[in-house]
Design a protein around this motif. Structure first.
Motif, PDB file in Angstrom:
ATOM      1  N   GLN A  43      83.152  50.471  86.144  1.00 24.11           N
ATOM      2  CA  GLN A  43      83.930  50.300  84.916  1.00 24.11           C
ATOM      3  C   GLN A  43      83.168  49.455  83.902  1.00 24.11           C
ATOM      4  O   GLN A  43      83.149  49.756  82.704  1.00 24.11           O
ATOM      5  CB  GLN A  43      85.271  49.645  85.246  1.00 24.11           C
ATOM      6  N   LEU A  44      82.502  48.400  84.372  1.00 24.97           N
ATOM      7  CA  LEU A  44      81.694  47.562  83.487  1.00 24.97           C
ATOM      8  C   LEU A  44      80.585  48.369  82.830  1.00 24.97           C
ATOM      9  O   LEU A  44      80.328  48.236  81.621  1.00 24.97           O
ATOM     10  CB  LEU A  44      81.087  46.408  84.300  1.00 24.97           C
ATOM     11  N   SER A  45      79.950  49.232  83.597  1.00 25.66           N
ATOM     12  CA  SER A  45      78.787  49.973  83.091  1.00 25.66           C
ATOM     13  C   SER A  45      79.143  50.940  81.980  1.00 25.66           C
ATOM     14  O   SER A  45      78.325  51.198  81.089  1.00 25.66           O
ATOM     15  CB  SER A  45      78.105  50.719  84.240  1.00 25.66           C
TER      16      SER A  45
ATOM     17  N   THR B 223      72.749  43.704  82.529  1.00 22.15           N
ATOM     18  CA  THR B 223      72.131  42.984  83.647  1.00 22.15           C
ATOM     19  C   THR B 223      73.218  42.393  84.528  1.00 22.15           C
ATOM     20  O   THR B 223      74.074  41.657  84.046  1.00 22.15           O
ATOM     21  CB  THR B 223      71.209  41.852  83.156  1.00 22.15           C
ATOM     22  N   VAL B 224      73.179  42.719  85.817  1.00 22.42           N
ATOM     23  CA  VAL B 224      74.134  42.211  86.795  1.00 22.42           C
ATOM     24  C   VAL B 224      73.367  41.493  87.893  1.00 22.42           C
ATOM     25  O   VAL B 224      72.361  42.009  88.402  1.00 22.42           O
ATOM     26  CB  VAL B 224      74.979  43.347  87.403  1.00 22.42           C
TER      27      VAL B 224
ATOM     28  N   ARG C  17      74.249  53.447  87.409  1.00 20.85           N
ATOM     29  CA  ARG C  17      73.455  54.347  86.559  1.00 20.85           C
ATOM     30  C   ARG C  17      74.092  55.741  86.489  1.00 20.85           C
ATOM     31  O   ARG C  17      74.122  56.367  85.420  1.00 20.85           O
ATOM     32  CB  ARG C  17      72.028  54.425  87.086  1.00 20.85           C
ATOM     33  N   ASN C  18      74.569  56.228  87.630  1.00 21.14           N
ATOM     34  CA  ASN C  18      75.207  57.547  87.648  1.00 21.14           C
ATOM     35  C   ASN C  18      76.480  57.551  86.813  1.00 21.14           C
ATOM     36  O   ASN C  18      76.771  58.534  86.112  1.00 21.14           O
ATOM     37  CB  ASN C  18      75.523  57.961  89.087  1.00 21.14           C
TER      38      ASN C  18
ATOM     39  N   GLY D 233      71.472  52.795  77.455  1.00 24.55           N
ATOM     40  CA  GLY D 233      71.024  51.432  77.701  1.00 24.55           C
ATOM     41  C   GLY D 233      70.541  51.245  79.130  1.00 24.55           C
ATOM     42  O   GLY D 233      71.071  51.824  80.080  1.00 24.55           O
ATOM     43  N   GLU D 234      69.515  50.402  79.278  1.00 23.04           N
ATOM     44  CA  GLU D 234      68.934  50.144  80.603  1.00 23.04           C
ATOM     45  C   GLU D 234      69.885  49.305  81.451  1.00 23.04           C
ATOM     46  O   GLU D 234      70.551  48.393  80.967  1.00 23.04           O
ATOM     47  CB  GLU D 234      67.596  49.408  80.446  1.00 23.04           C
TER      48      GLU D 234
END
Length: 449
Positions: free
Chosen positions: A98-100, A108-109, A128-129, A138-139
């Motif tokens: 959810q954060l992503s 960054t985590v 990433r998925n 975003g990376e």
């Protein structure tokens, strides 16, 4: 720097306070029913010396806040620290997904949670998925920062670490993490960087090695009893070898604690699943389980199996001093063994009484006492399971008057056997006994700790 922290257990709270004190703007989100309002008042649910007051001060100064609003915490951080319990993996996975997809741009985590080896890399793939499926750019960089905090000394562990172990698989996050940890890495560079899987495994391996040292020394102490050798003298000789050192070689009635014991058990499960014919760590844990009954076995032999209807005093219920935690504490197995034989236990612990009352409730064979001396009144023996400071130098003359039988079974080797014999006690430690002292022999022992 703006920091978001997920999880307000010991690791999350100490991290939140330390980063706030260093000048960062920290917003933390509790989990498992913890109340953000209470946390903002400094009412923490972990018993860590001075931590409550330190958190309250940072809240008052505006550098630390707690919130249950997930969207607010997501939007706040430049860095996101994951510090949830080890059994929270599925919820952590959903949280990070959810954060992503909520945070647009680089993410960054830093994973501080103790999950199985390889979990950080798996979480990274899921994040990433999730981003790719939702078209969010975003990376993404997931690092791990294994926690070596110990209850009772967690603040010092964070501020003055023996090492700062970081797992990083490449990406932009390592530079950010180094910057936020810079205030705690000034004396000399403590930072060790390796792949995330190696960092996760290193934590488990360290705890496995420490557990092995403890269990080995307990085995030697049990042998010393049979050979009529004072294990304290042996301990000092062994510790003088610089290849071994003095840490984690104190014999006793077994180790406990939630994180330490569970880390070793998780490592045992991993080894048994991956390595054929590997028995060392499972033997270590079995040895520790047996060691938790060492005081009961000594009492059984002393009373020649005639335990029913007797009353004993037990000093210590917490798994170690300076905490109210009874997780995997040696006292728990000892209590069960005593009750199974019809023994009534009068128990005192400086901090763990509430935890013990919640665990066992009201029962006639457990009397929770207000002081160490109250526990001794009318007891036929004293058993010691936790080496609290107030137990180190008690009023021995008063103890002699309160105990029906002046006999002590010391699971932490706090006292000198020959001195106890001079006072009129029969004393049984772990690998130490007043029965092995010669009459009028000089005191040739030294301090235990």
């Amino acid at each position: 720097m703006k920091i978001s922290i997920y999880g307000c257990g010991l690791t999350g709270l100490v991290t939140a306070w330390a980063l706030a004190e260093a000048g960062n703007d920290v917003l933390a989100m509790p989990c498992k029913g913890e109340l953000a309002g209470a946390l903002n008042e400094g009412a923490i649910h972990v018993d860590e010396p001075t931590l409550s007051g330190k958190i309250r001060m940072q809240v008052e100064q505006g550098r630390l806040r707690f919130s249950t609003r997930q969207d607010e915490v997501f939007a706040h951080g430049h860095l996101h620290f994951l510090a949830v319990p080890g059994d929270y993996y599925s919820a952590a996975q959903a949280l990070l997904e959810q954060l992503s997809v909520t945070v647009d741009g680089p993410l960054t985590v830093i994973n501080q949670s103790t999950f199985p080896v390889g979990s950080t890399a798996k979480l990274s793939d899921r994040v990433r998925n999730a981003r790719q499926a939702c078209g969010v750019g975003g990376e993404v960089d997931l690092l791990c920062l294994p926690s070596f905090m110990q209850e009772g000394s967690a603040i010092d562990n964070f501020l003055r670490p023996n090492r700062i172990l970081v797992g990083a698989d490449g990406g932009h996050g390592l530079v950010q993490l180094k910057e936020v940890l810079r205030p705690f890495n000034r004396n000399h560079d403590q930072l060790m960087v390796m792949p995330t899987k190696a960092a996760e495994f290193t934590k488990y391996a360290i705890n496995g090695m420490l557990a092995t040292k403890l269990s080995f020394m307990n085995e030697m102490a049990n042998l010393a009893d049979q050979l009529e050798v004072d294990i304290e003298q042996v301990r000092q000789g062994v510790g003088s070898d610089r290849r071994i050192g003095f840490d984690y070689i104190y014999p006793g009635c077994g180790f406990g604690g939630q994180s330490f014991s569970e880390d070793v058990m998780t490592l045992v499960e991993t080894v048994e699943a991956k390595v054929e014919d590997s028995f060392l760590l499972s033997t270590v844990m079995q040895t520790n389980r047996q060691q938790k009954e060492v005081l009961f076995r000594k009492l059984w032999r002393y009373w020649q199996a005639d335990l029913s209807g007797r009353t004993v005093a037990l000093w210590g219920g917490a798994f170690k001093p300076n905490t109210d935690s009874i997780d995997n504490a040696p006292a728990l197995m000892l209590l069960e063994a005593l009750w199974a034989q019809g023994v009534t236990v009068k128990l005192y612990d400086p901090k763990a009484m509430r935890s013990l009352a919640q665990r066992y409730g009201a029962r006639p064979d457990l009397l929770l006492c207000d002081s160490a001396y109250q526990a001794l009144e009318g007891a036929e023996a004293l058993l010691i399971a936790t080496e609290w400071k107030e137990f180190w130098s008690p009023d021995f003359a008063r103890m002699m008057g309160l105990l029906k039988d002046p006999v002590i079974f010391d699971g932490r080797n706090m006292y000198d056997p020959c001195y106890m014999k001079q006072l009129g006690f029969r004393y049984f430690g772990v690998g130490r006994s007043s029965d092995h002292c010669q009459e009028n022999s000089p005191d040739n022992s030294s301090d235990n700790k």
